[in-house]
Structures are given as C-alpha cells and as structure tokens.
Design a protein around this motif. Structure first.
Motif, PDB file in Angstrom:
ATOM      1  N   PHE A 164       0.819  -1.208   0.000  1.00  0.00           N
ATOM      2  CA  PHE A 164       0.000   0.000   0.000  1.00  0.00           C
ATOM      3  C   PHE A 164       0.857   1.264   0.000  1.00  0.00           C
ATOM      4  O   PHE A 164       0.477   2.273  -0.601  1.00  0.00           O
ATOM      5  N   THR A 165       2.004   1.228   0.667  1.00  0.00           N
ATOM      6  CA  THR A 165       2.919   2.372   0.590  1.00  0.00           C
ATOM      7  C   THR A 165       3.386   2.574  -0.843  1.00  0.00           C
ATOM      8  O   THR A 165       3.491   3.705  -1.328  1.00  0.00           O
ATOM      9  N   LYS A 166       3.664   1.472  -1.531  1.00  0.00           N
ATOM     10  CA  LYS A 166       4.079   1.550  -2.930  1.00  0.00           C
ATOM     11  C   LYS A 166       2.923   2.031  -3.811  1.00  0.00           C
ATOM     12  O   LYS A 166       3.127   2.848  -4.721  1.00  0.00           O
ATOM     13  N   ARG A 167       1.712   1.557  -3.546  1.00  0.00           N
ATOM     14  CA  ARG A 167       0.556   1.898  -4.384  1.00  0.00           C
ATOM     15  C   ARG A 167       0.175   3.364  -4.218  1.00  0.00           C
ATOM     16  O   ARG A 167      -0.117   4.051  -5.206  1.00  0.00           O
ATOM     17  N   TRP A 168       0.156   3.868  -2.987  1.00  0.00           N
ATOM     18  CA  TRP A 168      -0.294   5.233  -2.725  1.00  0.00           C
ATOM     19  C   TRP A 168       0.814   6.263  -2.880  1.00  0.00           C
ATOM     20  O   TRP A 168       0.540   7.442  -3.109  1.00  0.00           O
ATOM     21  N   GLY A 169       2.062   5.840  -2.741  1.00  0.00           N
ATOM     22  CA  GLY A 169       3.149   6.791  -2.833  1.00  0.00           C
ATOM     23  C   GLY A 169       3.160   7.746  -1.652  1.00  0.00           C
ATOM     24  O   GLY A 169       2.699   7.428  -0.555  1.00  0.00           O
ATOM     25  N   ARG A 170       3.687   8.934  -1.889  1.00  0.00           N
ATOM     26  CA  ARG A 170       3.779   9.961  -0.857  1.00  0.00           C
ATOM     27  C   ARG A 170       3.195  11.240  -1.425  1.00  0.00           C
ATOM     28  O   ARG A 170       3.480  11.604  -2.567  1.00  0.00           O
ATOM     29  N   PRO A 171       2.337  11.946  -0.667  1.00  0.00           N
ATOM     30  CA  PRO A 171       1.702  13.150  -1.220  1.00  0.00           C
ATOM     31  C   PRO A 171       2.721  14.208  -1.602  1.00  0.00           C
ATOM     32  O   PRO A 171       3.725  14.408  -0.918  1.00  0.00           O
ATOM     33  N   GLU A 172       2.453  14.861  -2.706  1.00  0.00           N
ATOM     34  CA  GLU A 172       3.345  15.906  -3.211  1.00  0.00           C
ATOM     35  C   GLU A 172       3.459  17.028  -2.188  1.00  0.00           C
ATOM     36  O   GLU A 172       2.472  17.462  -1.588  1.00  0.00           O
ATOM     37  N   GLY A 173       4.675  17.481  -1.974  1.00  0.00           N
ATOM     38  CA  GLY A 173       4.908  18.568  -1.029  1.00  0.00           C
ATOM     39  C   GLY A 173       5.174  18.114   0.388  1.00  0.00           C
ATOM     40  O   GLY A 173       5.428  18.944   1.270  1.00  0.00           O
ATOM     41  N   VAL A 174       5.119  16.814   0.639  1.00  0.00           N
ATOM     42  CA  VAL A 174       5.386  16.272   1.976  1.00  0.00           C
ATOM     43  C   VAL A 174       6.718  15.543   1.951  1.00  0.00           C
ATOM     44  O   VAL A 174       6.937  14.645   1.133  1.00  0.00           O
ATOM     45  N   GLY A 175       7.617  15.943   2.836  1.00  0.00           N
ATOM     46  CA  GLY A 175       8.931  15.338   2.880  1.00  0.00           C
ATOM     47  C   GLY A 175       8.908  13.924   3.425  1.00  0.00           C
ATOM     48  O   GLY A 175       7.959  13.498   4.094  1.00  0.00           O
ATOM     49  N   LEU A 176       9.977  13.192   3.161  1.00  0.00           N
ATOM     50  CA  LEU A 176      10.068  11.801   3.586  1.00  0.00           C
ATOM     51  C   LEU A 176      10.022  11.674   5.111  1.00  0.00           C
ATOM     52  O   LEU A 176       9.376  10.769   5.652  1.00  0.00           O
ATOM     53  N   LEU A 177      10.700  12.580   5.823  1.00  0.00           N
ATOM     54  CA  LEU A 177      10.715  12.498   7.278  1.00  0.00           C
ATOM     55  C   LEU A 177       9.329  12.772   7.864  1.00  0.00           C
ATOM     56  O   LEU A 177       8.912  12.124   8.830  1.00  0.00           O
ATOM     57  N   THR A 178       8.609  13.715   7.293  1.00  0.00           N
ATOM     58  CA  THR A 178       7.244  13.987   7.759  1.00  0.00           C
ATOM     59  C   THR A 178       6.342  12.795   7.499  1.00  0.00           C
ATOM     60  O   THR A 178       5.544  12.390   8.360  1.00  0.00           O
ATOM     61  N   PHE A 179       6.450  12.197   6.320  1.00  0.00           N
ATOM     62  CA  PHE A 179       5.676  11.006   5.966  1.00  0.00           C
ATOM     63  C   PHE A 179       5.979   9.860   6.935  1.00  0.00           C
ATOM     64  O   PHE A 179       5.076   9.138   7.378  1.00  0.00           O
ATOM     65  N   THR A 180       7.252   9.716   7.290  1.00  0.00           N
ATOM     66  CA  THR A 180       7.649   8.707   8.269  1.00  0.00           C
ATOM     67  C   THR A 180       7.064   9.036   9.639  1.00  0.00           C
ATOM     68  O   THR A 180       6.597   8.151  10.357  1.00  0.00           O
ATOM     69  N   GLY A 181       7.080  10.329   9.994  1.00  0.00           N
ATOM     70  CA  GLY A 181       6.553  10.753  11.281  1.00  0.00           C
ATOM     71  C   GLY A 181       5.071  10.457  11.442  1.00  0.00           C
ATOM     72  O   GLY A 181       4.615  10.079  12.531  1.00  0.00           O
ATOM     73  N   TRP A 182       4.302  10.632  10.382  1.00  0.00           N
ATOM     74  CA  TRP A 182       2.876  10.295  10.445  1.00  0.00           C
ATOM     75  C   TRP A 182       2.686   8.841  10.880  1.00  0.00           C
ATOM     76  O   TRP A 182       1.891   8.538  11.773  1.00  0.00           O
ATOM     77  N   GLN A 183       3.416   7.955  10.227  1.00  0.00           N
ATOM     78  CA  GLN A 183       3.213   6.529  10.472  1.00  0.00           C
ATOM     79  C   GLN A 183       3.733   6.102  11.840  1.00  0.00           C
ATOM     80  O   GLN A 183       3.096   5.296  12.536  1.00  0.00           O
ATOM     81  N   LEU A 184       4.890   6.614  12.247  1.00  0.00           N
ATOM     82  CA  LEU A 184       5.411   6.268  13.560  1.00  0.00           C
ATOM     83  C   LEU A 184       4.484   6.764  14.671  1.00  0.00           C
ATOM     84  O   LEU A 184       4.275   6.076  15.671  1.00  0.00           O
TER      85      LEU A 184
END
Length: 306
Positions: A164-184
């Motif tokens: 699902f991470t591969k399917r949805w990707g990461r929203p444009e304008g959101v950094g990798l660390l922020t995306f990681t922070g959401w999930q953690l």
C-alpha cells in the motif's frame, strides 16, 4: 556503487533491516526485562512526535485515513503481532514464520500493483525461507498455534504495508521524514493503550535502559524507517520485502560477535542462501518509476502544528 542507482538503493535500504536485526542484542543487553510492548511503543511514538514537530505538517483529506492505515500496518499492528509471536514461539520459529512476508508481497503486488509473478521470484521466496530456517531454527524448536497465527498476521501486516505504501506513494509537497513521522506516530498511539493495559510502566529506568530506548527510537525507528520508506519509493515492492531477510542475518552475526553464540555450518549455509535469495529478487536494471496516481499528485497544504 553510486554509479548504479539500483544497487545503491538496494544497499542503502538494506541498512534498515540490518539495524532492526540489532534489536535483539539491544533488548537483551540494555532494556528492562519482559517489556516488549513498552519497547515497541517507545520505539515508535517519541520518534514520530519529533518528526511531526520538525515538519509541522499534518495530513489532509484522504491522507488522514491513508496515514492511519499505513501507520497501523507498518508499525502498530506489525509490532504487536511481532512481539506476540516472539513471546509465544522460539526466536527461530518466529523468524521463520515472519519470513513468509515476501510470498505475501508477491501475491498482493500481483493483485494491487498488477505486477507479474516470475519463476525466479517464486524460487527466491522458497530459497529465502529455506535460508532463514537454516539460519535460525534449532532442534528444540516448538510450535504454539496462537504464536504461529500471530507471526503470520505480522507477515501479512508488513507485506500489506509495503504494497500500500508503494501503491499510494507519498503526497506531493510532503517530505520523507514527515511522511515517516505520520506513520510512527499512528503506530505508537495504537500501541500505547495496549502497552498500558498489558505491561504498564516500570518503576524506574537505569542509564542503560535509557540508552537502549534512545537507540531504538532514534536509530531503530526515525533513521531506519526513513531509509525503509525511501527504498519502497525507489525499488519494486518484492525487492524491498526481500531486503528484510537482512534482519535475521544481522541478528545471527551480532549474536555471534557480541553474545558469544555459536555459528554452525548449517547456519553459514543458511546465511549464503539468504544472501542469494536477496540478490535474486533485486532488479537487474534501472526500472522506470510508475506514474503517480491522481491522488498522489494532489498537493498537501501545510497544516502547521500549533
């Protein structure tokens, strides 16, 4: 290696499961005994909150529920099932059950990502499970039905998280660390009530305990998961899942180096089989990245934390 982007991305992503493989040594040597859920919660929640505070960006629209789903699959549910399996099964059996994850990824990627299933991938799955079995199983290994079920659910949870991470990707304008922070953060919040009910907080923590928790939170979660999610963005889902085999391999090597655990000839053969399976599953050339979905292109407005 930097001249070959695929090889570089695979090697860098493998660092995450190598770090996770050090968890056993850190747990036995530094953490308070019989507190696996506390370790899991403190591994996820503080690191997630730190990343949220740094990025100061919250999800928007559909990404609220997507962040919830990914946080539960990749962190919360996976950690819970992992520790239940580890508690009810010998370590080797738990690792062997969890090594079924690439097979689940193979099926889910075929269904959700429309990836074809190749014979070499099936062979790599079988070789990887065989290698993990040789690497971690002992003659006195015993089975517990509930523990096996928990291990299988853990494998399914992490496999679904990868796909699902591969399917949805990461929203444009959101950094990798922020995306990681959401999930953690989501994963830590899911684990918090379970930990409070089952274990509670210890009476006191020593300096060694604090050092161990800091290592798990900063290196084992914040750094390792950022590397892991970066790898999911850049590599095929199945290739990433196979890199997870580096975790039991690293645990075995570290146990030999630091805990004076013996390393048999069969374990050495298992280690070679695991490495061969990982190499077989990696892409041989630079694959063109799939076009982002319309949802992935939707920018995320910066809803700053107050």
């Amino acid at each position: 290696m930097r001249g070959n982007p695929v090889l570089w991305n695979s090697a860098l992503t493998a660092l995450a499961p190598v770090v996770w493989g050090s968890t056993y040594v850190v747990t036995t040597e530094l953490l308070p005994p019989d507190r696996p859920l506390l370790a899991a919660m403190l591994r996820a929640l503080p690191a997630g909150l730190v990343l949220l505070a740094i990025g100061r960006v919250l999800p928007r629209g559909m990404w609220w529920w997507r962040a919830l789903v990914l946080g539960v699959l990749n962190i919360g549910a996976f950690f819970y099932f992992l520790f239940v399996a580890a508690d009810r099964l010998p370590g080797g059996v738990a690792a062997l059950v969890l090594s079924m994850q690439p097979m689940v990824v193979l099926v889910l990627a075929a269904v959700l990502l429309k990836n074809g299933i190749k014979p070499v991938q099936v062979a790599a799955c079988a070789l990887g499970v065989l290698g993990v079995g040789l690497l971690v199983l002992r003659a006195q290994a015993a089975l517990d039905t509930f523990g096996v079920i928990a291990g299988l659910l853990g494998a399914v949870s992490m496999a679904a998280g990868i796909v699902f991470t591969k399917r949805w990707g990461r929203p444009e304008g959101v950094g990798l660390l922020t995306f990681t922070g959401w999930q953690l953060t989501v994963g830590g919040l899911v684990l918090l009530p379970v930990m409070s009910t089952v274990e509670g907080l210890p009476d006191h923590l020593t300096g060694k305990n604090i050092t161990g928790f800091l290592y798990l939170g900063v290196i084992g979660a914040l750094v390792a998961y950022a590397i892991w999610f970066r790898g999911i963005e850049r590599l095929p889902a199945l290739a990433v899942s196979f890199l997870g085999f580096a975790s039991p391999l690293a645990a075995t090597v570290l146990g030999y180096l630091f805990l004076e655990q013996a390393l048999s000839a069969w374990q050495a053969i298992g280690a070679v089989a695991v490495i061969a399976a990982v190499v077989m599953a990696q892409p041989r050339h630079r694959e063109q990245a799939p076009a982002p979905t319309p949802e992935a292109k939707e920018p995320i407005h910066h809803h700053q934390l107050s």
